[in-house]
Design a protein around this motif. Structure first.
Motif, PDB file in Angstrom:
ATOM      1  N   ASP A 141       0.809  -1.223   0.000  1.00  0.00           N
ATOM      2  CA  ASP A 141       0.000   0.000   0.000  1.00  0.00           C
ATOM      3  C   ASP A 141       0.842   1.272   0.000  1.00  0.00           C
ATOM      4  N   SER A 142       2.137   1.112  -0.174  1.00  0.00           N
ATOM      5  CA  SER A 142       2.986   2.299  -0.324  1.00  0.00           C
ATOM      6  C   SER A 142       2.427   3.198  -1.421  1.00  0.00           C
ATOM      7  N   PRO A 143       2.416   4.503  -1.187  1.00  0.00           N
ATOM      8  CA  PRO A 143       1.887   5.393  -2.245  1.00  0.00           C
ATOM      9  C   PRO A 143       2.695   5.338  -3.532  1.00  0.00           C
ATOM     10  N   ARG A 144       3.906   4.806  -3.488  1.00  0.00           N
ATOM     11  CA  ARG A 144       4.685   4.692  -4.735  1.00  0.00           C
ATOM     12  C   ARG A 144       4.266   3.496  -5.585  1.00  0.00           C
ATOM     13  N   PRO A 234       8.858   0.642   2.018  1.00  0.00           N
ATOM     14  CA  PRO A 234       8.807   2.078   1.746  1.00  0.00           C
ATOM     15  C   PRO A 234       9.951   2.797   2.446  1.00  0.00           C
ATOM     16  N   GLY A 235      10.466   3.801   1.804  1.00  0.00           N
ATOM     17  CA  GLY A 235      11.537   4.592   2.405  1.00  0.00           C
ATOM     18  C   GLY A 235      11.281   6.059   2.158  1.00  0.00           C
ATOM     19  N   VAL A 241      11.844  -2.813  -3.581  1.00  0.00           N
ATOM     20  CA  VAL A 241      11.051  -4.013  -3.852  1.00  0.00           C
ATOM     21  C   VAL A 241      11.946  -5.216  -3.624  1.00  0.00           C
ATOM     22  N   VAL A 242      11.492  -6.084  -2.715  1.00  0.00           N
ATOM     23  CA  VAL A 242      12.276  -7.273  -2.381  1.00  0.00           C
ATOM     24  C   VAL A 242      11.699  -8.453  -3.149  1.00  0.00           C
TER      25      VAL A 242
END
Lengths: 579, 579
Positions: A141-144, A234-235, A241-242
């Motif tokens: 759900d990260s905005p990126r 997220p950072g 992405v793992v």
């Protein structure tokens, strides 16, 4: 509960002419149904409800706006509610998210910015489409992380590209994922493309998909196959992405394109019959609920070749099915059935086009349909005319000669051959019929024997036993039990060949049969050349001289592509020889 | 008489396996027959006789060498006698001009540089092709007048272009004439193109041929239609071609391409059955003479749509018929019949492609086949994707919906649509089947509703009465008896419209019906727009409101093209209004 928007009587009898048609979903199937309905019935009230801001937008164009090939998002808005009102007298209501269906009352309820609205219908067309699958990964759900389903999705991603995003990860290498990756790379980003299946574009056979992978690599895209994202971290500056294989891919943006699922929960709740979430319809698009039809990506479709039942999320069939649903509603006596889906699709990746029609090998195997597969690599037009390039073709034919499926990849002329083969599948044509096709020939456009004619000749030769093939999948067996006879020139042979192969150029074969016989020492002879043409000639010479012979389908070109990254380990190359 | 070259026994029984196959003519049909025969029979002796210096040359490439697009004549020599000997063990004898056939003795006699040779056969394949028609005009034997049938022809013309020829006249604007004219213009010559028929590319409908004429004009080629050369006046510096309309065209070179005729005199003399000079064959290529088969440009073919019998001088059918004749000789029990000819052809002229498949209007009329004709101008791919251009399509369908013929012209995607339609004709598909074709769609390649799907929808609408058309040919009647309603925008209307037309944009029509009714004053309403799309919508509105309405097929685009040079006189243009 919100007030009912109107109070006119609904029509309890399905066969009566409806006065109000409500369409849920205003893109491909839904808008086609609405437009056709108006052309058939000037007096009906036709209401189109869509949860989004836009209707009738160019969904297939979204990736091309992200990369800027379609410069303006306005170009994606093919029609607006105003233009549809003006031309077709349609009542198009955007930001109307249908949240309930009451089939007994013949109403739907839509959530709108101004509250819920309940809208009565005489006939209801459901074209809700599909929604992107969002796997339940940590950080997803990260905005990126964005899907690419709406115009706002494309505008957002385009904005990030314009604002300096440098690294993109695309999750899923299906058609949309490939288009997104291509466009992001063209816009200058470092792109990584991740695919869970063994190869990119999973519906494509491996021996063509490796051409797509090679082109992606040429475009600078890092291709990760047979692995999937396990998490998004997220950072502050960027996400990571793992992947399951341990790789960590920094990403300023992530495009999520791992598949779609029918967007049908509301209608399932209303009791509509579904199969694995897709609405079940009859041949006229009628659902299990009286007065309710459905079409498009949310609907179960029958595969024209295998009979398999699954949704077909393709724009063409959706548009046409929507149109036919309007016929079924307004002209029930003469409406034609919606045909089973042939399932033709294509994608451009850089300078390559790749696509398929009908069934692929896995679908045929799953359906238990016996078939022959042939490969060929003819030029898209006369070889002696400037600009000739190869069309790499795969054709699956049944024991009865029927064309079951076809795939193609190449720089030019791919779409044309797929379309001819798709037409042939729809028409029930056989390999022999392909031989007989009178296709348009002038040197810039084709060949006196078009690739499709050649495919028919080759398949017919296989079917009647004139040609016996061996395939890349047989390689282990062949190496263990047969003599590999490579009939290319000495120079071609030197560049890369199978270990233990005997090299006798096809032009010398008749004079050197004794040599072949000695080398075979009673074993079968398995012939190869570059593309399969010379091996066929040699095969015929060998058969006439009593050999147990077979010719490698598609030659070394297909073998290398089928082996993919394993090819270097299986072939003796000049590099190996130089060691 | 020359000595018989060999003395082995001929086989009196046609069904026996032949030991010596002699093929007369070493290009398309002949060489295909020889190559296929070898793949089917390793032991047969296969002799190919050709009167020319070259066999297996790229006849369709000759114009492209004249202009230099194919730079080297070597590229035209696809095979040589040596390469055919090496790969296929063929005995290819060039400069062997067959001058006699003795079917009773099973021999042919060839005139060679070393005298006549009589050659025995068990099976004979006649593939003599066609020769250029040379009209008996004064001066036609001037050395500056050349046909374009052989590699030496092309080399000669190329030489003249290289040596500074400045002015060319091309007589005949069929496929080869157009290619020659395009190439000569591209090489910098001033080119005049002369066509006896009313328009260039006579098999094309006038409404598409005018697009070809426009493109020729854009390329700087002077087009003379509906006239012919009456004389060539040779001169010391250049010739002058005199036309029937009085024009005098100076020419450093003249390309004669007014048609071909079967090259069959020798075989007629031997008693073979012919129709208007073309060899009569059965479905397996067998002639009236025992042991003699024939294929290619010299043979009568049956039209798949009209049943008309005439030679079809096309490379594709010739190649495939030659191959099938080899099957008929060597595998008579399982050989398939040679199919009737669909007759697909295409030509590139500058940036335009134009072609046809199946029957044209004149052929349908001659055969008494009732048909509907539709016109459309869709984009070759999604209109919102960069690079969209129009494909101009004409489709003829029978009363039963069967596709009878199709034609197309445009900058891109023309060959693809022709091939899909040619496949549809071969498969016996109907307009409704075209609607159902699942064609390959991604934005760079097509549209969710492909032009072929749209053609099917339009034709189906005509067949079931949803759409009623009027045609450019009806213009006089319409102007005399009907109200022309032009539903384009005011700006489009102003640019050019029919005199007396009422302009009501389609988006305003529902609100302005009273105005239309007043203007019609009881007359029928004949609707037009730019391409036919908006007129269809308007037509449906009018019909629903009780009007006698019809929509102009293909809109103003087709009307203007059909009127050709007469368009300016028939239309009110801004230029006219400004006077």
């Amino acid at each position: 509960m919100a007030p009912r928007e109107n109070t006119f009587e609904t029509t309890p009898d399905d066969s009566a002419r409806p006065t109000r048609i409500v369409v849920v979903g205003g893109v491909a199937a839904g808008m086609s149904a609405a437009a056709r309905a108006r052309r058939l019935d000037e007096s009906a009230e036709i209401v189109v409800l869509d949860r989004g801001e836009h209707v009738s937008f160019a969904g297939c164009g979204l990736p091309y706006h992200v990369g800027g090939e379609i410069a303006s998002a306005d170009a994606l808005l093919v029609q607006t509610p105003d233009s549809l009102r003006a031309a077709l007298n349609l009542d198009v209501r955007t930001r109307h998210d249908v949240v309930a269906l009451d089939a007994a009352a013949r109403t739907v309820t839509a959530r709108t910015p101004d509250g819920d609205r309940t809208i009565a219908y005489d006939a209801l067309v459901l074209a809700p489409g599909a929604q992107a699958v969002r796997p339940p990964l940590p950080g997803i759900d990260s905005p990126r992380v964005r899907t690419l389903r709406t115009v706002p999705d494309a505008v957002t991603l385009r904005g990030w590209v314009g604002a300096g995003a440098r690294r993109a990860v695309v999750l899923g290498a299906g058609f949309i994922g490939l288009e997104a990756a291509e466009q992001l790379a063209a816009a200058g980003l470092d792109v990584a493309l991740v695919e869970l299946a063994d190869h990119v574009l999973p519906p494509l056979e491996a021996e063509l998909a490796s051409l797509v992978r090679d082109e992606l690599t040429r475009l600078g895209i890092a291709v990760h196959e047979a692995t999937a994202a396990t998490a998004v971290e997220p950072g502050p500056e960027h996400d990571v992405v793992v992947l399951g294989d341990g790789a960590r891919l920094p990403a300023d943006l992530v495009v999520l394109s791992v598949g779609v699922r029918p967007d049908t929960a509301v209608f399932e709740a209303a009791g509509i019959a579904t199969e694995r979430g897709a609405i079940v319809v009859d041949a006229h698009g009628r659902t299990s609920l009286p007065g309710v039809w459905a079409a498009g990506d949310a609907v179960v479709s029958t595969h024209a070749v295998t009979g398999a039942r699954r949704p077909v999320p393709l724009a063409g069939p959706a548009n046409r099915a929507g149109r036919q649903v309007a016929d079924a509603i307004l002209r029930p006596a003469t409406a034609r059935p919606i045909p089973p889906a042939v399932g033709t699709a294509i994608v451009r990746v850089g300078t390559l086009a790749a696509g398929l029609t009908g069934a692929n090998r896995a679908e045929l195997d799953a359906a238990g349909i016996a078939h022959h597969t042939i490969h060929l690599h003819p030029s898209q037009h006369a070889g002696w005319f400037p600009g000739a390039t190869q069309v790499h073709l795969v054709l699956h034919v049944g024991e009865d000669g029927r064309i079951l499926g076809a795939q193609a990849a190449g720089a030019d002329g791919v779409d044309k051959r797929l379309d001819v083969l798709a037409t042939s599948i729809r028409g029930g044509l056989t390999a022999e019929d392909l031989v007989d096709l009178d296709l348009a020939y002038a040197p810039p456009f084709g060949a006196a024997k078009d690739p499709v004619n050649l495919a028919g000749m080759l398949a017919a030769n296989v079917l009647d036993g004139t040609l016996r093939l061996w395939h890349a999948a047989d390689l282990d067996d062949v190496e263990a039990t047969a003599l590999v006879l490579d009939v290319r020139s000495a120079a071609e042979f030197a560049s890369a060949h199978l270990p233990g192969a005997l090299n006798v150029p096809h032009t010398e074969l008749r004079a050197r049969l004794a040599e072949v016989r000695d080398a075979a020492a009673g074993r079968p002879v398995r012939v190869t050349c570059q593309s399969g043409v010379r091996a066929h000639i040699a095969h015929r010479v060998l058969v006439a001289n009593g050999f147990d012979s077979a010719s490698l389908s598609g030659g070394m070109l297909t073998l290398r592509a089928a082996l993919g990254r394993a090819a270097d380990a299986r072939l003796v190359t000049e590099e190996v020889l130089a060691r």
